[in-house]
Design a protein around this motif. Structure first.
Motif, PDB file in Angstrom:
ATOM      1  N   PRO A  28      33.633 -36.799  51.297  1.00 57.97           N
ATOM      2  CA  PRO A  28      34.533 -36.377  52.391  1.00 57.97           C
ATOM      3  C   PRO A  28      33.934 -35.323  53.314  1.00 57.97           C
ATOM      4  CG  PRO A  28      35.162 -35.260  50.382  1.00 57.97           C
ATOM      5  CD  PRO A  28      33.987 -36.124  50.031  1.00 57.97           C
ATOM      6  N   GLN A  29      32.714 -34.859  53.046  1.00 60.21           N
ATOM      7  CA  GLN A  29      32.145 -33.759  53.827  1.00 60.21           C
ATOM      8  C   GLN A  29      31.443 -34.251  55.092  1.00 60.21           C
ATOM      9  OE1 GLN A  29      31.645 -34.088  50.557  1.00 60.21           O
ATOM     10  NE2 GLN A  29      31.977 -32.164  49.478  1.00 60.21           N
ATOM     11  N   TRP A  30      32.129 -35.054  55.893  1.00 56.90           N
ATOM     12  CA  TRP A  30      31.578 -35.436  57.182  1.00 56.90           C
ATOM     13  C   TRP A  30      31.831 -34.339  58.210  1.00 56.90           C
ATOM     14  CZ3 TRP A  30      30.194 -40.743  59.016  1.00 56.90           C
ATOM     15  CH2 TRP A  30      29.879 -41.588  57.947  1.00 56.90           C
ATOM     16  N   LYS A  31      33.010 -33.773  58.188  1.00 56.54           N
ATOM     17  CA  LYS A  31      33.368 -32.656  59.061  1.00 56.54           C
ATOM     18  C   LYS A  31      33.946 -31.545  58.202  1.00 56.54           C
ATOM     19  CE  LYS A  31      34.707 -35.841  62.780  1.00 56.54           C
ATOM     20  NZ  LYS A  31      35.814 -36.249  63.703  1.00 56.54           N
ATOM     21  N   GLU A  44      40.482 -21.177  52.232  1.00 54.70           N
ATOM     22  CA  GLU A  44      40.431 -22.614  52.041  1.00 54.70           C
ATOM     23  C   GLU A  44      39.492 -23.247  53.062  1.00 54.70           C
ATOM     24  OE1 GLU A  44      44.461 -23.833  52.436  1.00 54.70           O
ATOM     25  OE2 GLU A  44      44.394 -23.873  54.629  1.00 54.70           O
ATOM     26  N   ILE A  45      38.919 -24.357  52.665  1.00 54.62           N
ATOM     27  CA  ILE A  45      37.974 -25.095  53.500  1.00 54.62           C
ATOM     28  C   ILE A  45      38.490 -26.521  53.636  1.00 54.62           C
ATOM     29  CG2 ILE A  45      35.594 -25.874  53.773  1.00 54.62           C
ATOM     30  CD1 ILE A  45      34.729 -23.575  52.008  1.00 54.62           C
ATOM     31  N   ILE A  50      35.633 -40.224  56.131  1.00 55.43           N
ATOM     32  CA  ILE A  50      36.088 -41.456  56.766  1.00 55.43           C
ATOM     33  C   ILE A  50      37.177 -42.144  55.950  1.00 55.43           C
ATOM     34  CG2 ILE A  50      33.912 -41.794  57.947  1.00 55.43           C
ATOM     35  CD1 ILE A  50      33.133 -43.801  55.813  1.00 55.43           C
ATOM     36  N   TRP A  51      37.444 -41.638  54.752  1.00 53.16           N
ATOM     37  CA  TRP A  51      38.484 -42.230  53.913  1.00 53.16           C
ATOM     38  C   TRP A  51      39.609 -41.259  53.581  1.00 53.16           C
ATOM     39  CZ3 TRP A  51      37.835 -47.292  53.740  1.00 53.16           C
ATOM     40  CH2 TRP A  51      36.535 -47.810  53.818  1.00 53.16           C
ATOM     41  N   MET A  52      39.315 -39.961  53.595  1.00 56.57           N
ATOM     42  CA  MET A  52      40.314 -38.991  53.156  1.00 56.57           C
ATOM     43  C   MET A  52      40.039 -37.624  53.758  1.00 56.57           C
ATOM     44  SD  MET A  52      38.952 -38.305  49.258  1.00 56.57           S
ATOM     45  CE  MET A  52      38.752 -40.060  48.952  1.00 56.57           C
ATOM     46  N   ASN A  53      41.036 -36.763  53.676  1.00 53.64           N
ATOM     47  CA  ASN A  53      40.924 -35.345  53.991  1.00 53.64           C
ATOM     48  C   ASN A  53      41.094 -34.550  52.706  1.00 53.64           C
ATOM     49  OD1 ASN A  53      40.498 -35.589  56.716  1.00 53.64           O
ATOM     50  ND2 ASN A  53      42.655 -35.446  57.260  1.00 53.64           N
ATOM     51  N   CYS A  54      40.290 -33.497  52.558  1.00 58.46           N
ATOM     52  CA  CYS A  54      40.362 -32.656  51.364  1.00 58.46           C
ATOM     53  C   CYS A  54      40.471 -31.200  51.778  1.00 58.46           C
ATOM     54  CB  CYS A  54      39.133 -32.854  50.474  1.00 58.46           C
ATOM     55  SG  CYS A  54      39.009 -34.502  49.747  1.00 58.46           S
ATOM     56  N   ILE A  55      41.221 -30.438  51.013  1.00 56.67           N
ATOM     57  CA  ILE A  55      41.348 -28.994  51.196  1.00 56.67           C
ATOM     58  C   ILE A  55      40.847 -28.328  49.912  1.00 56.67           C
ATOM     59  CG2 ILE A  55      42.911 -27.064  51.588  1.00 56.67           C
ATOM     60  CD1 ILE A  55      44.737 -28.923  53.099  1.00 56.67           C
ATOM     61  N   TYR A  56      39.774 -27.575  50.068  1.00 56.35           N
ATOM     62  CA  TYR A  56      39.174 -26.874  48.923  1.00 56.35           C
ATOM     63  C   TYR A  56      39.506 -25.395  49.023  1.00 56.35           C
ATOM     64  CZ  TYR A  56      35.674 -25.054  45.702  1.00 56.35           C
ATOM     65  OH  TYR A  56      35.043 -24.390  44.679  1.00 56.35           O
ATOM     66  N   GLN A  57      40.108 -24.883  47.987  1.00 56.85           N
ATOM     67  CA  GLN A  57      40.491 -23.477  47.947  1.00 56.85           C
ATOM     68  C   GLN A  57      39.474 -22.671  47.146  1.00 56.85           C
ATOM     69  OE1 GLN A  57      44.448 -23.454  46.350  1.00 56.85           O
ATOM     70  NE2 GLN A  57      45.367 -24.414  48.166  1.00 56.85           N
ATOM     71  N   THR A  58      39.419 -21.378  47.455  1.00 53.27           N
ATOM     72  CA  THR A  58      38.461 -20.513  46.764  1.00 53.27           C
ATOM     73  C   THR A  58      38.798 -20.333  45.288  1.00 53.27           C
ATOM     74  OG1 THR A  58      39.775 -18.596  47.485  1.00 53.27           O
ATOM     75  CG2 THR A  58      37.890 -19.254  48.872  1.00 53.27           C
ATOM     76  N   THR A  59      40.012 -20.646  44.896  1.00 56.13           N
ATOM     77  CA  THR A  59      40.384 -20.551  43.485  1.00 56.13           C
ATOM     78  C   THR A  59      39.813 -21.700  42.660  1.00 56.13           C
ATOM     79  OG1 THR A  59      42.446 -21.733  43.982  1.00 56.13           O
ATOM     80  CG2 THR A  59      42.499 -19.325  44.024  1.00 56.13           C
ATOM     81  N   GLN A  63      42.587 -30.501  46.862  1.00 52.66           N
ATOM     82  CA  GLN A  63      43.577 -31.542  47.080  1.00 52.66           C
ATOM     83  C   GLN A  63      43.050 -32.485  48.149  1.00 52.66           C
ATOM     84  OE1 GLN A  63      47.249 -29.619  48.122  1.00 52.66           O
ATOM     85  NE2 GLN A  63      47.617 -28.818  46.058  1.00 52.66           N
ATOM     86  N   CYS A  64      43.128 -33.775  47.844  1.00 51.20           N
ATOM     87  CA  CYS A  64      42.650 -34.792  48.773  1.00 51.20           C
ATOM     88  C   CYS A  64      43.763 -35.779  49.064  1.00 51.20           C
ATOM     89  CB  CYS A  64      41.449 -35.540  48.194  1.00 51.20           C
ATOM     90  SG  CYS A  64      39.975 -34.514  47.937  1.00 51.20           S
ATOM     91  N   LYS A  65      43.770 -36.296  50.263  1.00 51.60           N
ATOM     92  CA  LYS A  65      44.765 -37.268  50.680  1.00 51.60           C
ATOM     93  C   LYS A  65      44.092 -38.308  51.565  1.00 51.60           C
ATOM     94  CE  LYS A  65      49.102 -37.858  53.205  1.00 51.60           C
ATOM     95  NZ  LYS A  65      50.153 -37.208  54.041  1.00 51.60           N
ATOM     96  N   THR A  66      44.289 -39.568  51.216  1.00 50.87           N
ATOM     97  CA  THR A  66      43.728 -40.644  52.016  1.00 50.87           C
ATOM     98  C   THR A  66      44.526 -40.834  53.294  1.00 50.87           C
ATOM     99  OG1 THR A  66      45.050 -42.270  50.800  1.00 50.87           O
ATOM    100  CG2 THR A  66      42.833 -41.821  49.967  1.00 50.87           C
ATOM    101  N   TYR A  67      43.890 -41.464  54.268  1.00 49.96           N
ATOM    102  CA  TYR A  67      44.567 -41.700  55.546  1.00 49.96           C
ATOM    103  C   TYR A  67      45.654 -42.761  55.370  1.00 49.96           C
ATOM    104  CZ  TYR A  67      40.595 -39.157  57.484  1.00 49.96           C
ATOM    105  OH  TYR A  67      39.665 -38.204  57.768  1.00 49.96           O
ATOM    106  N   ASP A  68      46.819 -42.492  55.955  1.00 51.42           N
ATOM    107  CA  ASP A  68      47.956 -43.404  55.801  1.00 51.42           C
ATOM    108  C   ASP A  68      47.794 -44.665  56.634  1.00 51.42           C
ATOM    109  OD1 ASP A  68      49.149 -41.567  54.080  1.00 51.42           O
ATOM    110  OD2 ASP A  68      50.164 -40.527  55.739  1.00 51.42           O
TER     111      ASP A  68
END
Length: 229
Positions: A28-31, A44-45, A50-59, A63-68
């Protein structure tokens, strides 16, 4: 023997580039989030692939979610999906064809012209695979850089190039170079082999022993006469 080793090295590098392309498609690290401005939020980062968005927290939580909806995606992501899937399929086809055309395999070993043609086709397919990886990677990178320097885009929506972009560039370069090496070695070897075989055949033909001459009749005049006393 040296050319067989070059084929093995180029094929191994091409397979490595193909595996890297598969990893680029799944990552998921395209952008990634661009930390600019006075208020920098590092808790958070955001990763966009191209398949999903992810939110990475410093803890350590992610959490990842695919495109609807696929039709609601931007054109660059839609094209990236199609081209990366095509690159994966072409990479698999290239590996199969190249294995049949390499000199270290027994497939089509009796017909060297066909074997060289198969190896050439595998190298061309590897080059096409690299191009299919290079186009979406460069397109996405261009859109990221353009939005980053666009003053109309809010700071929150600005992104930077992720690790998958650099890995995709490396994968494309490895695939194209390996395919070019594989394509250039096999036909060259076959031309040399054909020339040598023709030369040997001509040499054997020219040195073929001629039929022996028929025996000559023995005449009495040619024999020495003995005088008897």
């Amino acid at each position: 023997m040296v050319n067989t080793g070059m084929q093995l090295i180029s094929f191994t590098c091409a397979v490595t580039g193909w595996i890297m392309a598969i990893a680029v498609t799944a990552l998921p690290q395209w952008k990634v989030t661009a930390f600019i401005g006075s208020n920098i939020l590092t808790s958070e980062i955001v990763w966009q692939g191209i398949w999903m968005n992810c939110i990475y927290q410093t803890t350590g939580h992610m959490q990842c979610k695919t495109y609807d909806s696929m039709l609601a995606l931007p054109p660059d992501i839609q094209a990236a999906r199609a081209l990366m899937c095509l690159a994966i399929f072409l990479g698999w086809l290239s590996c199969t064809v190249s294995c049949c055309g390499m000199k270290c395999t027994t497939c089509a070993a009796d017909d060297r012209h066909a074997k060289a043609g198969i190896a050439l086709s595998g190298g061309v397919l590897f080059i096409l695979t690299g191009l299919c990886v290079l186009v979406p990677i460069s397109w996405t990178a261009n859109s990221v850089v353009r939005d980053f320097y666009n003053p109309n885009v809010p700071l929150v929506h600005k992104r930077e190039l992720g690790q998958a972009i650099y890995l995709g560039w490396a994968s494309a370069v490895i695939l194209m170079i390996s395919g070019a090496v594989l394509s250039s070695t096999c036909p060259h070897l076959e031309r040399e082999g054909g020339y040598r075989r023709g030369y040997i055949a001509r040499s054997f033909t020219s040195t073929r022993p001629s039929a022996p001459d028929p025996p000559k009749p023995i005449s009495s005049n040619s024999l020495p006469l003995k005088e008897y006393v």
